[in-house]
Design an enzyme around this catalytic site. Sequence first.
Site, short mmCIF file in Angstrom:
data_model
loop_
_atom_site.label_atom_id
_atom_site.label_comp_id
_atom_site.label_asym_id
_atom_site.label_seq_id
_atom_site.Cartn_x
_atom_site.Cartn_y
_atom_site.Cartn_z
N GLU A 323 0.64 -1.19 0.02
CA GLU A 323 -0.03 -0.15 -0.03
C GLU A 323 0.87 1.41 0.20
O GLU A 323 0.43 2.28 0.62
CB GLU A 323 -0.93 -0.02 1.23
C1 TNX Z 1 -4.17 -4.28 4.58
S1 TNX Z 1 -2.82 -6.36 4.08
C2 TNX Z 1 -3.17 -3.92 5.07
C3 TNX Z 1 -3.02 -3.34 6.48
C4 TNX Z 1 -4.23 -3.35 7.27
C5 TNX Z 1 -5.12 -4.62 6.77
C6 TNX Z 1 -6.43 -4.42 7.56
C7 TNX Z 1 -1.65 -5.20 4.47
C8 TNX Z 1 -0.14 -5.81 3.72
N1 TNX Z 1 -2.00 -4.10 4.62
O1 TNX Z 1 -2.18 -2.38 6.65
O2 TNX Z 1 -4.04 -3.26 8.54
O3 TNX Z 1 -5.49 -4.32 5.37
O4 TNX Z 1 -7.21 -5.65 7.71
#
Ligand code: TNX
Length: 514
Positions: A323
């Site tokens: 992300e």
């Molecule tokens: C996605 S999965 C994220 C996290 C959040 C999560 C909540 C991932 C690698 N990144 O930053 O905490 O979703 O479900």
Amino acid sequence: MVRMFVLGTLLVAFAVVAPPPAAVAQGRTAMHDLVPAPVSVRPAPGAFALRPGTAIASDDAGVAAYLAGVLRPATGYRLPIRREGAISLRLKGAPAHVGREGYQLDVTPRSVTIKARTAAGLFNGVQTLRQLLPASVESTTVRPGPWRVPAGRVVDHPRFAYRGAMLDVARHFHPVDTVKRYIDRIALYKINHLHLHLSDDQGWRIAIDTWPRLASYGGSTQVGGGPGGHYTKTDYREIVAHAARRHITIVPEIDVPGHTNAALASYPELNCDGVAPPLYTGTRVGFSSLCTSKEITYTFVRDVLAELAALTPGPYLHLGGDEADATSDADFAAFLNRAHPMAVSLGKTVVGWHQIAAPAVRHSPGRVLQYWGLSGSDPQVAEAVSGGAKVIMSPANKTYLDMKYDPTTRLGTTWASLIEVRTAYDWDPGAHLTGVPESAVLGVEAPLWTETIVTEDDLEYMAFPRLPAVAELGWSPRSAHDWEGFRERLAAQGPRWETLGIGFHRSPQVSWPG
Ligand code: TNX
């Protein structure tokens, strides 16, 4: 009583399914009541009875001490550790095919013998032995017994080398004792890695001597604005040592270049404009980025990774990479192409969320991608695999322990899916992603993100019973996969969790005893 024993013996002798819930409630176990399901189980008539003077003989002092320690509180027995004993743990004589982590367990009315090729194998055999004792063996206070183990043979070894759980200690900080107890609980299901998500926008949780404000300031809050916290180096070493005694490897994660607001708030020079943002206590993702064009960013990453590598005996450093929406694709790749080699030069293997499969990110030796997507196909991951990458399977719609079980679950979120225990169990990590054959799958991991998870009770409620489901996918042979059988074996774990004080989710998909 005599009738009960005879009935128990018959059940043990002929059991091909778990005993009825009533038998479990009365404290008897059968050889098949195991999670994860072993490779092979052959029940035999009779049972071994543990007595106050039963001696443990072991080729590995650590596993012997662990076993004596596990049995002590509920039995009240101070089992002696001797050269010879009715319980023996041996590092020779195991069949070759049990491999590095497998074992053979033989129980007769006179003896219990575990044979393995390594201490980790003996430890896994001990977890099986533990589950064959009545659920009350998990009590912290003395209980009456009898402490019978059904007779038979178990030959067992894991399907995947990597069986993981993850704790996000960044969104809400979780103290050392909570982490240690989580380690104790995952060990029961033969999980061998604990991934700690040590940094995120809301908090930096590990002391770094060269950049002290990361922990002292960046760790001073959490989601919702509570006090946060961080691990000192002594705390972290204590977690590593506690895990090592349970044959669990700690995988530390510093998430870069996104998910870095806590670091950016602690040091203005890490920001492109030289201005530190305020600390963040919300739950948005994807808004922060290290300044990839500044040289000091790379000094920072090198310093942090060097201190983390020095604290971490395990082979992996997890560098996040998910992300990074506030970083351009080109900057993302340029940054990782400098950061990953730093971990490699410290003697570590890079793990990253599967976004590091982006084509411009160079493959580092042994690189591991952690797949958290929702789809059964990801061409970039498949391409990285054909270039030698390995994959840890954590599909968010199957393994994310922060997803609600159903719409009424008090905690958690729903962005990936609702995940009842059957959803967590009924998929195949070896055939989940197109172009990612089983041979490229290092294993599975169940992450527990903690935006909504505040207390240890919260953690346990979300992890049980789904964590044992994912643990079984990591350990048991594909041929053992069977929802109906699993839900019966899982039901037999319920009394253990009650005894351990785990407030688990009483999924309506399982007929819990009592
Ligand atoms: C996605 S999965 C994220 C996290 C959040 C999560 C909540 C991932 C690698 N990144 O930053 O905490 O979703 O479900």
